[in-house]
Design a protein around this motif. Structure first.
Motif, PDB file in Angstrom:
ATOM      1  N   VAL A  30       2.848  -1.575   4.636  1.00  0.00           N
ATOM      2  CA  VAL A  30       2.549  -0.589   3.614  1.00  0.00           C
ATOM      3  C   VAL A  30       3.800   0.239   3.368  1.00  0.00           C
ATOM      4  O   VAL A  30       4.069   1.188   4.072  1.00  0.00           O
ATOM      5  N   GLU A  31       4.575  -0.177   2.399  1.00  0.00           N
ATOM      6  CA  GLU A  31       5.753   0.574   2.016  1.00  0.00           C
ATOM      7  C   GLU A  31       5.415   1.328   0.740  1.00  0.00           C
ATOM      8  O   GLU A  31       4.440   1.015   0.037  1.00  0.00           O
ATOM      9  N   THR A  32       6.195   2.279   0.397  1.00  0.00           N
ATOM     10  CA  THR A  32       5.902   3.098  -0.760  1.00  0.00           C
ATOM     11  C   THR A  32       7.058   3.071  -1.729  1.00  0.00           C
ATOM     12  O   THR A  32       8.197   3.240  -1.357  1.00  0.00           O
ATOM     13  N   ALA A  33       6.738   2.840  -2.989  1.00  0.00           N
ATOM     14  CA  ALA A  33       7.749   2.871  -4.027  1.00  0.00           C
ATOM     15  C   ALA A  33       8.129   4.318  -4.278  1.00  0.00           C
ATOM     16  O   ALA A  33       7.507   5.249  -3.784  1.00  0.00           O
ATOM     17  N   ALA A  34       9.199   4.505  -5.092  1.00  0.00           N
ATOM     18  CA  ALA A  34       9.637   5.861  -5.402  1.00  0.00           C
ATOM     19  C   ALA A  34       8.512   6.649  -6.065  1.00  0.00           C
ATOM     20  O   ALA A  34       8.435   7.860  -5.952  1.00  0.00           O
ATOM     21  N   SER A  35       7.592   5.929  -6.751  1.00  0.00           N
ATOM     22  CA  SER A  35       6.481   6.601  -7.412  1.00  0.00           C
ATOM     23  C   SER A  35       5.373   6.993  -6.450  1.00  0.00           C
ATOM     24  O   SER A  35       4.429   7.663  -6.833  1.00  0.00           O
ATOM     25  N   GLY A  36       5.482   6.560  -5.192  1.00  0.00           N
ATOM     26  CA  GLY A  36       4.464   6.882  -4.212  1.00  0.00           C
ATOM     27  C   GLY A  36       3.322   5.890  -4.158  1.00  0.00           C
ATOM     28  O   GLY A  36       2.307   6.157  -3.523  1.00  0.00           O
ATOM     29  N   ILE A  37       3.451   4.726  -4.809  1.00  0.00           N
ATOM     30  CA  ILE A  37       2.390   3.726  -4.827  1.00  0.00           C
ATOM     31  C   ILE A  37       2.575   2.764  -3.657  1.00  0.00           C
ATOM     32  O   ILE A  37       3.645   2.196  -3.481  1.00  0.00           O
ATOM     33  N   PRO A  38       1.529   2.534  -2.835  1.00  0.00           N
ATOM     34  CA  PRO A  38       1.677   1.635  -1.685  1.00  0.00           C
ATOM     35  C   PRO A  38       1.919   0.195  -2.121  1.00  0.00           C
ATOM     36  O   PRO A  38       1.483  -0.237  -3.189  1.00  0.00           O
ATOM     37  N   MET A  39       2.604  -0.568  -1.252  1.00  0.00           N
ATOM     38  CA  MET A  39       2.867  -1.977  -1.505  1.00  0.00           C
ATOM     39  C   MET A  39       2.146  -2.793  -0.443  1.00  0.00           C
ATOM     40  O   MET A  39       2.207  -2.478   0.742  1.00  0.00           O
ATOM     41  N   ILE A  40       1.432  -3.834  -0.863  1.00  0.00           N
ATOM     42  CA  ILE A  40       0.696  -4.683   0.072  1.00  0.00           C
ATOM     43  C   ILE A  40       1.080  -6.138  -0.132  1.00  0.00           C
ATOM     44  O   ILE A  40       1.638  -6.510  -1.165  1.00  0.00           O
ATOM     45  N   SER A  41       0.777  -6.966   0.851  1.00  0.00           N
ATOM     46  CA  SER A  41       1.082  -8.394   0.788  1.00  0.00           C
ATOM     47  C   SER A  41       0.161  -9.107  -0.188  1.00  0.00           C
ATOM     48  O   SER A  41      -1.017  -8.775  -0.305  1.00  0.00           O
TER      49      SER A  41
END
Length: 288
Positions: A171-182
């Motif tokens: 769970v990483e976060t973009a600069a916009s604060g949106i989580p990233m999932i596989s």
């Protein structure tokens, strides 16, 4: 695309600092190479990308700091792990990296950049398409390009290098604060890595662990699946039945029995005859 080359001696200093060692010989042990290789890198003025990637994943050090030295707050929290533990971790990591080369690593690089062809990638990186084709033909792991891609796109280094996402990086976060999932592709009863995507948390039910959440697609259907849940209850589940994965509607029956409904029909079985791989928390029909 052209960038200035990082100073090899300074990069080696940062690698040594991350591993918590002070000599080239100790660093060579951590990287599982000959000390002569480290000396050669200094003479050549270039440190291979594979070594930098291995250090970043082994120690948790910030990738950009290792390459450029720009960040003074690199994550060095793991530098005190034992030398034997580092070696075991390193061997596993190296095996995963080298086995994830060729076509698979190229696909992840293309996905991260948003490119669909090798030509787009070759023009962006200013390398020949023949070089890229060689990666595939020889199952080569292009460490320097993986680093460039991670720094350019913000994609998970662990995912780019190995095709896997650890708990810390899933769970990483973009600069916009949106989580990233596989993302995963369900095809012929198997789950294949399919890159990553950003997800609006408002689509995720309360109580779902984002660390374990995957976006799984098959044909025109897709699901958000919380992986790793094994206690089957009523609902939709990703099940392993005789080694074949698929999504089923499941309801429990008395006597540890299950009623299982799939695309090709329904049946009853015991709970120990199926293996739960994950719970469907959201269904997306005809999402394409």
């Amino acid at each position: 695309m052209s960038e200035s080359k990082p100073n090899a001696s300074e990069v080696l200093d940062r690698l040594s600092s991350s591993y918590g060692v002070s000599t080239q010989k100790e660093l060579a042990v951590c990287l599982e190479i000959s000390p002569g290789n480290v000396s050669a890198w200094v003479q050549r003025g270039s440190v291979p990308g594979n070594a930098i990637i291995k250090c970043a994943l082994d120690t948790g050090a910030d990738l950009k700091w290792l390459v450029t030295g720009l960040f003074a707050n690199a994550n060095l929290k793991n530098t005190n792990i034992s030398k034997s533990a580092r070696t075991d971790s390193g061997k596993t990591l190296l095996k995963k990296m080298l086995s994830a080369g060729g076509k698979s690593v190229l696909k992840r690089i293309l996905d991260a950049y948003g490119f669909t062809t090798q030509k787009e990638l070759s023009e962006y990186l200013e390398i020949s398409t023949g070089t890229i084709s060689t990666w595939v033909r020889r199952e080569y792991f292009p460490g320097d390009v993986v680093i460039t891609c991670a720094l350019d796109t913000g994609a998970s280094l662990e995912w780019l290098a190995t095709g896997e996402m650890g708990i810390a990086s899933q769970v990483e976060t973009a600069a916009s604060g949106i989580p990233m999932i596989s993302k995963k592709l369900l095809l012929a009863g198997k789950l294949d890595e399919d890159g990553f995507c950003y997800i609006d948390e408002t689509f995720v039910p309360d109580g779902v662990n984002l660390n374990n959440l995957n976006f799984v697609r098959s044909g025109k259907s897709a699901w958000l699946i919380e992986m790793g849940i094994s206690e089957i209850s009523n609902g939709s589940w990703l099940l392993d039945i005789d080694g074949i994965l698929d999504v089923y509607a499941v309801s429990r029956r008395p006597g540890s029995k299950l009623r299982v409904i799939g695309q090709d029909g329904e049946f009853e079985c015991s709970t120990n005859e199926v293996i739960a791989k994950g719970l469907v928390v959201a269904l997306l029909k005809n999402y394409i």
